[in-house]
Scaffold this motif. Structure first.
Motif, mmCIF file in Angstrom:
data_model
loop_
_atom_site.group_PDB
_atom_site.id
_atom_site.type_symbol
_atom_site.label_atom_id
_atom_site.label_comp_id
_atom_site.label_asym_id
_atom_site.label_seq_id
_atom_site.Cartn_x
_atom_site.Cartn_y
_atom_site.Cartn_z
ATOM 1 N N ALA A 60 3.062 3.158 -6.178
ATOM 2 C CA ALA A 60 2.152 4.066 -5.485
ATOM 3 C C ALA A 60 1.008 3.267 -4.877
ATOM 4 O O ALA A 60 0.375 2.458 -5.559
ATOM 5 N N ILE A 61 0.758 3.496 -3.604
ATOM 6 C CA ILE A 61 -0.354 2.860 -2.903
ATOM 7 C C ILE A 61 -1.428 3.938 -2.746
ATOM 8 O O ILE A 61 -1.269 4.867 -1.950
ATOM 9 N N MET A 121 -5.285 -0.853 -8.236
ATOM 10 C CA MET A 121 -4.348 -1.822 -8.789
ATOM 11 C C MET A 121 -4.428 -1.773 -10.310
ATOM 12 O O MET A 121 -5.462 -1.397 -10.872
ATOM 13 N N VAL A 122 -3.324 -2.134 -10.957
ATOM 14 C CA VAL A 122 -3.254 -2.151 -12.415
ATOM 15 C C VAL A 122 -2.802 -3.529 -12.874
ATOM 16 O O VAL A 122 -2.083 -4.233 -12.156
ATOM 17 N N ARG A 123 -3.236 -3.903 -14.071
ATOM 18 C CA ARG A 123 -2.788 -5.176 -14.655
ATOM 19 C C ARG A 123 -1.901 -4.849 -15.845
ATOM 20 O O ARG A 123 -2.306 -4.164 -16.775
ATOM 21 N N ARG A 124 -0.679 -5.348 -15.787
ATOM 22 C CA ARG A 124 0.300 -5.130 -16.855
ATOM 23 C C ARG A 124 -0.084 -5.931 -18.093
ATOM 24 O O ARG A 124 -0.562 -7.057 -17.997
ATOM 25 N N GLN A 178 -0.768 -5.367 -9.955
ATOM 26 C CA GLN A 178 0.234 -4.654 -9.179
ATOM 27 C C GLN A 178 -0.300 -3.276 -8.838
ATOM 28 O O GLN A 178 -1.356 -2.868 -9.319
ATOM 29 N N PHE A 179 0.472 -2.545 -8.068
ATOM 30 C CA PHE A 179 0.195 -1.138 -7.841
ATOM 31 C C PHE A 179 0.812 -0.362 -9.003
ATOM 32 O O PHE A 179 1.776 -0.836 -9.602
ATOM 33 N N PRO A 180 0.297 0.837 -9.332
ATOM 34 C CA PRO A 180 0.968 1.645 -10.348
ATOM 35 C C PRO A 180 2.433 1.815 -9.950
ATOM 36 O O PRO A 180 2.732 2.132 -8.797
ATOM 37 N N ALA A 181 3.338 1.574 -10.893
ATOM 38 C CA ALA A 181 4.761 1.592 -10.546
ATOM 39 C C ALA A 181 5.622 1.737 -11.790
ATOM 40 O O ALA A 181 5.185 1.445 -12.901
#
Length: 139
Positions: free
Chosen positions: A15-16, A25-28, A38-41
């Motif tokens: 999701a953008i 953006m999120v960090r795994r 990354q983007f939420p995914a």
């Protein structure tokens, strides 16, 4: 809309999401090679479109309720080899936070000039073009 067929490995949908002049953006918690931010995914589930998966994964990971606006593009990711779909989404409600602390350890609203700091290897061209248009227009 992109439907997931039953005879292929599920793809990943990202999701953008933009707000004001920033992108979410999120960090795994567990990195995927060079992919830190990354983007939420997440995986597209059976009977779900890529757009629906992007909205569902965003809510599961960040607590944000979003609606898909448009599919930006699809590709085989050069770093992971996974089939990826990228969907622009609009926020309906909520505040972004780490809602799934098994998967994520941080969320960030990233400004356009800071994207290369978070993603030094560059973005998928249709995503970069979309962010160039949306984030510079609102700046």
């Amino acid at each position: 809309m992109t439907d997931q067929t039953s005879d292929e490995k599920p793809g990943i949908s990202a999701a953008i999401i933009t707000q004001d002049d920033r992108v979410l953006m999120v960090r795994r918690r567990i990195g995927e090679g060079e992919l830190l931010w990354q983007f939420p995914a997440g995986g597209i589930e059976a009977g779900e479109t890529a757009e629906e998966a992007a909205a569902r994964e965003t809510h599961e990971e960040t607590g944000l309720k979003v609606e898909p606006v448009r599919l930006l593009g699809e590709r085989v990711h050069p770093k992971t080899g996974r089939r990826m779909s990228y969907t622009a989404c609009a926020i309906l409600s909520g505040e972004a936070h780490v809602a799934d602390d098994d998967e994520l350890d941080a969320v960030a609203w990233v400004s356009h000039p800071d994207i290369p700091t978070y993603v030094p290897y560059g973005l998928f061209e249709p995503v970069q073009q979309y962010l160039d248009e949306v984030l510079t227009a609102s700046a």
